[in-house]
Design an enzyme around this catalytic site. Structure first.
Site, short mmCIF file in Angstrom:
data_model
loop_
_atom_site.label_atom_id
_atom_site.label_comp_id
_atom_site.label_asym_id
_atom_site.label_seq_id
_atom_site.Cartn_x
_atom_site.Cartn_y
_atom_site.Cartn_z
CG ASP A 1 -5.03 -5.37 10.32
OD1 ASP A 1 -6.02 -4.83 9.80
OD2 ASP A 1 -5.10 -6.49 10.86
CG HIS A 2 -3.85 1.18 8.17
ND1 HIS A 2 -4.53 2.20 7.55
CD2 HIS A 2 -3.48 0.33 7.18
CE1 HIS A 2 -4.59 1.96 6.25
NE2 HIS A 2 -3.96 0.84 6.00
CG HIS B 1 -0.34 -5.37 1.54
ND1 HIS B 1 0.11 -4.25 2.20
CD2 HIS B 1 -1.71 -5.27 1.48
CE1 HIS B 1 -0.94 -3.48 2.53
NE2 HIS B 1 -2.04 -4.08 2.10
CE1 TYR C 1 -4.01 2.95 1.90
CE2 TYR C 1 -1.81 3.75 2.38
CZ TYR C 1 -2.81 2.82 2.57
OH TYR C 1 -2.62 1.76 3.41
CG HIS D 1 -7.63 -5.49 6.98
ND1 HIS D 1 -6.84 -4.39 7.21
CD2 HIS D 1 -8.50 -5.13 6.00
CE1 HIS D 1 -7.20 -3.41 6.39
NE2 HIS D 1 -8.21 -3.83 5.65
CG ASP E 1 -2.22 -0.85 0.87
OD1 ASP E 1 -2.30 -1.43 -0.24
OD2 ASP E 1 -3.11 -0.94 1.74
#
Length: 329
Positions: free
Chosen positions: A251-252, A215, A87, A224, A84
């Site tokens: 996952d952030h 990822h 964005y 997630h 990612d």
């Protein structure tokens, strides 16, 4: 008659030879390989960051600043991006200014002017995937290296970068977004070949440590959660080949989960910019070593006998320290 028979036999031998050659090419692993040098003492140090490309917003610039400070302290050899990278919808092409605005102009510290090894995330697949892999970007910024799947050999460590987005079935029926599946379809064949390649490469590896980077999560207490397709298809291969670390983003957050049934450790470094989802799912406390919902990144220092991992927040504070050891033989 003898001449006709001889010609037929020669033709059959040629066909047989071609079929054997094709079989070898299908079954043998041909993932691209790159060589990464170690320090003079044979050790390595590197940073891991993911889910970052927002033109400096959502604290991306602050994370980058702390990465530069830690990178200088550890004299890092390279940086890994867990995907990612841009964005919300990847790059529009090789001339998209987001590449400069989200990468070159953000990670400007001297210590970060090293090789970046990157994988693609699901948001990258919503744009022009081929653009991120185009050599043109390397001419714009020589640090950049992005391919679908590849191997980096670094003497004591072999790094296996795996393209995980094509595994996830829901993306193929997503009505809200368009994904760039060029070079992927048919999905089943692509994944089958990739799994064979990864398994073959892992089996052939003689490195002391084996790290796999993708990822998507395999195990995660974040929003997630576990990626079912990877749990079913990739995880058994990692376990069978004694992989030491699976490193991901998606996952952030920053997160560390240990295995109860193997030596495999799961690291999530997806806190490169937007974070604070407020979601953490119940998890076995004996396995969940760290879950931090905010921005951050990781560092790893590797020797022949030890891996030292540190997790940092957006201010550079150390949130977590862990290590793994092996015999020197």
């Amino acid at each position: 008659m003898a001449s006709i028979y001889s010609k037929k036999m020669s033709l059959m031998l040629i066909v047989l030879g071609l079929s054997m050659l094709l079989e070898v090419q299908v079954t043998k692993a041909w993932l691209p390989r790159y060589q990464q040098s170690t320090k003079d003492d044979g050790s390595l140090s590197f940073l891991v960051v993911g889910d970052w490309g927002r033109k400096g917003a959502f604290n991306q610039s602050f994370v980058a600043t702390q990465m530069g400070i830690v990178g200088d302290e550890l004299d890092v050899d390279f940086i890994i991006s867990t995907g990612d990278n841009f964005y919300d919808d990847g790059l529009t092409g090789v001339n998209d200014t987001a590449f400069t605005e989200s990468f070159s102009n953000i990670y400007t510290a001297p210590s970060l002017q090293k090789q970046w090894y990157t994988v693609l995330g699901n948001h990258d697949y919503r744009g022009d995937v081929l653009a991120q892999m185009d050599p043109v970007l390397r001419k714009l910024d020589c640090r950049w290296l992005c391919l679908r799947s590849y191997i980096v050999n670094a003497d004591i460590v072999d790094f296996f970068f795996v393209d995980t987005t094509p595994f996830v079935n829901k993306y193929y029926t997503d009505q809200k977004h368009t994904y760039d599946w060029r070079g992927i379809l048919p999905q089943r064949k692509y994944i089958s070949n990739l799994l064979k390649d990864v398994d073959h490469a892992l089996k052939k590896s003689t490195a002391k440590w084996k790290f796999v980077i993708g990822h998507h999560t395999i195990k995660s207490a974040g929003s997630h959660g576990n990626t079912t397709e990877l749990v079913e298809k990739l995880l058994p291969i990692l376990k069978a080949n004694d992989v030491d670390l699976y490193i991901n983003g998606h996952d952030h957050c920053v997160q560390h989960i240990s295995s109860s049934d193997s030596a495999l450790e799961f690291l999530t470094s997806g806190g490169g910019s937007k974070a604070w989802t407020g979601i953490i799912e119940p998890w076995n406390p004996n396995e969940l070593k760290l879950y931090y919902d905010g921005q951050g990144f990781m560092s790893l220092q590797v020797t022949q006998t030890k891996v030292d991992g540190l997790v940092y927040d957006v201010f550079g504070n150390i949130l977590h320290h862990w290590n793994a050891t092996k015999s020197g033989y």
